[in-house]
Design an enzyme around this catalytic site. Structure first.
Site, PDB file in Angstrom:
ATOM      1  N   ALA A 191      -2.289  -4.727  -9.087  1.00 36.31           N
ATOM      2  CA  ALA A 191      -3.574  -5.163  -8.530  1.00 36.31           C
ATOM      3  C   ALA A 191      -4.528  -3.972  -8.574  1.00 36.31           C
ATOM      4  O   ALA A 191      -4.099  -2.829  -8.419  1.00 36.31           O
ATOM      5  CB  ALA A 191      -3.398  -5.607  -7.080  1.00 36.31           C
ATOM      6  N   LYS A 215       0.104   2.637  -3.408  1.00 34.57           N
ATOM      7  CA  LYS A 215      -1.336   2.386  -3.548  1.00 34.57           C
ATOM      8  C   LYS A 215      -1.984   3.714  -3.901  1.00 34.57           C
ATOM      9  O   LYS A 215      -1.719   4.729  -3.239  1.00 34.57           O
ATOM     10  CB  LYS A 215      -1.855   1.863  -2.207  1.00 34.57           C
ATOM     11  CG  LYS A 215      -3.259   1.300  -2.215  1.00 34.57           C
ATOM     12  CD  LYS A 215      -3.498   0.527  -0.909  1.00 34.57           C
ATOM     13  CE  LYS A 215      -4.874  -0.067  -0.829  1.00 34.57           C
ATOM     14  NZ  LYS A 215      -5.029  -0.931   0.364  1.00 34.57           N
ATOM     15  N   ALA A 242      -8.861   1.398  -4.813  1.00 39.95           N
ATOM     16  CA  ALA A 242      -7.494   1.799  -5.163  1.00 39.95           C
ATOM     17  C   ALA A 242      -6.816   0.742  -6.030  1.00 39.95           C
ATOM     18  O   ALA A 242      -7.332  -0.369  -6.186  1.00 39.95           O
ATOM     19  CB  ALA A 242      -6.695   1.994  -3.881  1.00 39.95           C
ATOM     20  N   GLN A 243      -5.648   1.112  -6.577  1.00 39.99           N
ATOM     21  CA  GLN A 243      -4.816   0.119  -7.251  1.00 39.99           C
ATOM     22  C   GLN A 243      -3.376   0.279  -6.792  1.00 39.99           C
ATOM     23  O   GLN A 243      -3.000   1.309  -6.227  1.00 39.99           O
ATOM     24  CB  GLN A 243      -4.956   0.211  -8.769  1.00 39.99           C
ATOM     25  CG  GLN A 243      -4.352   1.430  -9.407  1.00 39.99           C
ATOM     26  CD  GLN A 243      -4.648   1.441 -10.913  1.00 39.99           C
ATOM     27  OE1 GLN A 243      -5.700   0.987 -11.358  1.00 39.99           O
ATOM     28  NE2 GLN A 243      -3.727   1.985 -11.690  1.00 39.99           N
ATOM     29  N   VAL A 244      -2.571  -0.771  -7.047  1.00 41.73           N
ATOM     30  CA  VAL A 244      -1.206  -0.776  -6.511  1.00 41.73           C
ATOM     31  C   VAL A 244      -0.194  -0.873  -7.656  1.00 41.73           C
ATOM     32  O   VAL A 244      -0.375  -1.642  -8.601  1.00 41.73           O
ATOM     33  CB  VAL A 244      -1.022  -1.957  -5.526  1.00 41.73           C
ATOM     34  CG1 VAL A 244       0.417  -2.045  -5.044  1.00 41.73           C
ATOM     35  CG2 VAL A 244      -1.958  -1.814  -4.334  1.00 41.73           C
ATOM     36  N   ALA A 274      -8.520  -2.789  -7.229  1.00 39.31           N
ATOM     37  CA  ALA A 274      -9.778  -3.104  -6.555  1.00 39.31           C
ATOM     38  C   ALA A 274     -10.720  -1.909  -6.654  1.00 39.31           C
ATOM     39  O   ALA A 274     -10.451  -0.971  -7.403  1.00 39.31           O
ATOM     40  CB  ALA A 274      -9.506  -3.483  -5.111  1.00 39.31           C
ATOM     41  N   SER A 275     -11.792  -1.932  -5.887  1.00 36.48           N
ATOM     42  CA  SER A 275     -12.828  -0.916  -6.084  1.00 36.48           C
ATOM     43  C   SER A 275     -12.400   0.478  -5.654  1.00 36.48           C
ATOM     44  O   SER A 275     -12.846   1.469  -6.208  1.00 36.48           O
ATOM     45  CB  SER A 275     -14.100  -1.316  -5.340  1.00 36.48           C
ATOM     46  OG  SER A 275     -13.805  -1.518  -3.985  1.00 36.48           O
ATOM     47  N   ASP A 299      -8.010  -8.135   8.378  1.00 37.69           N
ATOM     48  CA  ASP A 299      -8.340  -8.639   7.037  1.00 37.69           C
ATOM     49  C   ASP A 299      -7.244  -9.600   6.572  1.00 37.69           C
ATOM     50  O   ASP A 299      -6.637  -9.410   5.521  1.00 37.69           O
ATOM     51  CB  ASP A 299      -8.444  -7.421   6.092  1.00 37.69           C
ATOM     52  CG  ASP A 299      -9.191  -7.724   4.805  1.00 37.69           C
ATOM     53  OD1 ASP A 299      -9.819  -8.794   4.732  1.00 37.69           O
ATOM     54  OD2 ASP A 299      -9.141  -6.895   3.875  1.00 37.69           O
TER      55      ASP A 299
HETATM   56  N1  LIG Z   1       3.953  -3.412  -0.144  1.00 40.77           N
HETATM   57  C1  LIG Z   1       3.620  -4.233  -1.128  1.00 40.77           C
HETATM   58  N2  LIG Z   1       4.538  -4.954  -1.802  1.00 40.77           N
HETATM   59  C2  LIG Z   1       4.189  -5.793  -2.790  1.00 40.77           C
HETATM   60  N3  LIG Z   1       2.941  -5.979  -3.198  1.00 40.77           N
HETATM   61  C3  LIG Z   1       1.958  -5.291  -2.577  1.00 40.77           C
HETATM   62  C4  LIG Z   1       2.248  -4.382  -1.514  1.00 40.77           C
HETATM   63  N4  LIG Z   1       1.095  -3.847  -1.094  1.00 40.77           N
HETATM   64  C5  LIG Z   1       0.143  -4.397  -1.855  1.00 40.77           C
HETATM   65  N5  LIG Z   1       0.631  -5.262  -2.750  1.00 40.77           N
HETATM   66  C6  LIG Z   1      -0.100  -6.064  -3.732  1.00 40.77           C
HETATM   67  O1  LIG Z   1      -1.256  -5.366  -4.144  1.00 40.77           O
HETATM   68  C7  LIG Z   1      -2.426  -6.097  -3.768  1.00 40.77           C
HETATM   69  C8  LIG Z   1      -3.510  -5.107  -3.353  1.00 40.77           C
HETATM   70  O2  LIG Z   1      -3.078  -4.331  -2.267  1.00 40.77           O
HETATM   71  P1  LIG Z   1      -3.977  -4.142  -0.976  1.00 40.77           P
HETATM   72  O3  LIG Z   1      -3.294  -3.188  -0.074  1.00 40.77           O
HETATM   73  O4  LIG Z   1      -4.309  -5.490  -0.445  1.00 40.77           O
HETATM   74  O5  LIG Z   1      -5.221  -3.437  -1.599  1.00 40.77           O
HETATM   75  P2  LIG Z   1      -6.789  -3.735  -1.458  1.00 40.77           P
HETATM   76  O6  LIG Z   1      -7.211  -2.927  -0.283  1.00 40.77           O
HETATM   77  O7  LIG Z   1      -7.326  -3.230  -2.735  1.00 40.77           O
HETATM   78  O8  LIG Z   1      -6.957  -5.213  -1.257  1.00 40.77           O
HETATM   79  C9  LIG Z   1      -1.988  -7.030  -2.654  1.00 40.77           C
HETATM   80  O9  LIG Z   1      -2.795  -8.152  -2.574  1.00 40.77           O
HETATM   81  C10 LIG Z   1      -0.569  -7.347  -3.071  1.00 40.77           C
HETATM   82  O10 LIG Z   1      -0.559  -8.372  -4.038  1.00 40.77           O
END
Ligand SMILES: Nc1ncnc2c1ncn2[C@@H]1O[C@H](COP(=O)(O)OP(=O)(O)O)[C@@H](O)[C@H]1O
Ligand SMILES: [Mg+2]
Length: 521
Positions: free
Chosen positions: A132, A156, A137-139, A134-135, A291
């Site tokens: 994923a 992240k 960070a990425q995961v 976003a603006s 959120d």
């Molecule tokens: N611990 C995790 N395990 C699995 N997927 C995760 C985890 N943390 C985040 N993700 C995936 O990454 C996406 C983006 O992470 P998130 O923390 O929501 O970032 P943002 O602040 O950019 O929305 C989440 O919607 C989820 O799909």
């Protein structure tokens, strides 16, 4: 100085080329001088012309999304401030998508290595492509070695150079805001410099992932004995300002109703659990995830709810919690006099207002809601209407309560998607009753004024110790005080003085050039 002017031109060009200015102009006729300026700035650039079928709000979102992090964050911030930009534009901006192309995994590895050091980096056994982006960070998903055990985690990672880029663009934006405020008298009311300043404060906290880690950690501690709600653990050895490592969620998105059912999980119970956990955290701990949209919620095979993304949290102090539990419970009992009483005790309504009239106004909100079918009753909407009333009685709504109300609407929405017939009141009642019973003296006066001062924010830069800073910032972030702080903010004053000096230098520089030209020619 030239860098700032250069940035200013870059931003002005970006804004005009993106089509954002044209769209704003369609909704709010901009002063002719501003339109001319932007038309001039867009000369030579390939200006985006949006398909006219789309509504101005959609076009504005698309334009902001195209301009990258700073403008996406600006849009998201403005979406929460209808008091400044008006209801219509704020509603439109709520639809802003926070998505950007991912950066390279090679780059991600370099960042992780720099952050955790060579030795620790060797303990990262696998790293996936981004899942994923976003603006900010990425995961990525990863496998790490931690205390001799292999763990599946999510990492992240902040976008490279995001802080520098963001602050440079904001410098230019604040200069731009200052120029507009000082050239167009009508624009003063919009408090543009203050908006840019607040955005900087809030987003700079979001750009330090240790704050998010601390929030996850606190929520984990608060809920570790709550059955059915599991907050992922943080791996502090793999967490820094720029990266955040937490347990990988072993579950599926709460969006996936069909798959959840296939797990043998009852959607009705899941919907009820979601509301109850949220409410419990709000009234019992005064600390809740702010959120809770579907993208941030997961469900495992046993039906446990697992949240991710702890960048926005809500915090309610004891008075606010008590107030909240009492009014919600009062509404459930349809005891409007009692709800009115609570408001007067809490000092949330001016003393000279009529209690009877206030109770009548409450009834006008409550009764139509109870007259609806259960399906449509919503605590979040009830609170929204309640706040409209308190505003009519000249009391501004407490920002922490607003965050709660907005999150409540989101949580109820997610629950209703799972099970449309969810009876919010019946589900909420036991949590509120329990809490009220547990409070030693529910009748204790609430009239200690609820503190909304922006005092703490002034002290942030003076704290040498990171943890103190983190706690304060978290608290501020959660209580929404960063949003609340008004013009008497020291940092803002400093920024304004800087802008003034900058303007003076600019004028002196310009006069110097004119004098030089006169002398030479
Ligand atoms: N611990 C995790 N395990 C699995 N997927 C995760 C985890 N943390 C985040 N993700 C995936 O990454 C996406 C983006 O992470 P998130 O923390 O929501 O970032 P943002 O602040 O950019 O929305 C989440 O919607 C989820 O799909
Ligand atoms: Mg998210």
């Amino acid at each position: 100085m030239f860098n700032r002017v250069f940035q200013l031109f870059k931003i002005a060009r970006k804004l005009s080329a993106s089509g954002a200015v044209d769209t704003i102009n369609q909704v709010y006729n901009l002063p002719i001088i501003i339109s001319l300026f932007f038309n001039f700035m867009s000369i030579g650039s390939s200006k985006k012309i949006f398909d006219d079928q789309r509504k101005p709000g959609e076009k504005l979102c698309a334009a902001l999304e195209g301009m990258g992090t700073t403008f996406i964050k600006l849009g998201q911030f403005l979406a929460t401030r209808p008091d400044i930009i008006g209801e219509e534009l704020a509603k439109n901006l709520e639809k802003l998508q926070d998505k950007l192309p991912a950066f390279d995994t090679y780059e991600a590895k370099k960042i992780i290595k720099r952050e955790v050091g060579d030795n620790q980096f060797k303990n990262i056994l696998e790293l996936s492509e981004p899942i994923a982006a976003a603006s900010i960070a990425q995961v990525h998903i990863a496998k790490i070695k931690n205390e001799n055990q292999n763990k599946d985690v999510a990492i992240k990672i902040l976008r490279p150079n995001i802080e520098k880029l963001f602050n440079e663009e904001l410098d230019a934006l604040s200069l731009f805001a200052y120029i507009i405020e000082n050239t167009i008298s009508k624009a003063k009311r919009l408090k543009l410099v203050e908006i840019v300043h607040l955005l900087r404060e809030i987003t700079n906290i979001e750009m330090d992932l240790r704050f998010e880690a601390a929030a996850a950690n606190e929520l984990h501690e608060n809920t570790k004995n709550d059955k059915g709600f599991n907050v992922p653990q943080i791996y502090w050895n793999y967490t820094s300002k720029k990266i955040l490592t937490l347990d990988k969620v072993e579950g599926i998105s709460i969006r996936e109703h069909k798959k959840i059912k296939e797990f043998g999980i009852n959607l009705k119970v899941l919907a009820e659990n979601l509301i109850q956990h949220f409410l419990k955290q709000a009234v019992r701990d005064g600390f809740f995830h702010g959120d809770m949209h579907q993208g941030n919620l997961f469900v495992d095979q046993q039906g446990n709810i697992i949240p991710v993304d702890f960048g926005i949290m809500g915090r309610l102090d004891k008075n606010n919690r008590k107030f909240l539990a009492e009014i919600l419970y009062g509404f459930i009992q349809r005891d409007y006099t009692k709800v009115a009483e609570v408001h007067f005790q809490a000092g949330l309504v001016p003393k000279n207002a009529s209690k009877e009239e206030f109770a009548q106004a409450l009834r006008s909100v409550g009764e139509p809601i109870f007259g609806q079918s259960i399906k449509n009753i919503s605590g979040g909407n009830l609170l929204a209407q309640l706040f409209e009333i308190t505003e009519k009685f000249n009391m501004p709504t407490q920002t922490p309560l607003l965050i709660l109300q907005k999150t409540m609407v989101v949580v109820e929405g997610v629950a209703r998607k799972l099970y449309p017939e969810t009876n919010i009141w019946e589900v909420s009642r036991p949590i509120l009753e329990d809490w009220l019973k547990n409070v030693k003296s529910p009748k204790t006066t609430l009239d200690t004024a609820i503190n909304t001062s922006a005092e703490i924010i002034k002290r942030i830069p003076d704290f040498p110790d990171f943890i103190d800073k983190a706690n304060y910032a978290l608290q501020l972030m959660a209580e929404g005080k960063l949003n609340l702080s008004s013009g008497n903010n020291k940092n803002l004053e400093i920024e304004q003085v800087k802008l003034k000096n900058f303007r003076n230098n600019l004028i002196i520089g310009f006069l110097g050039i004119v004098i030089l030209c006169l002398l030479v020619f």
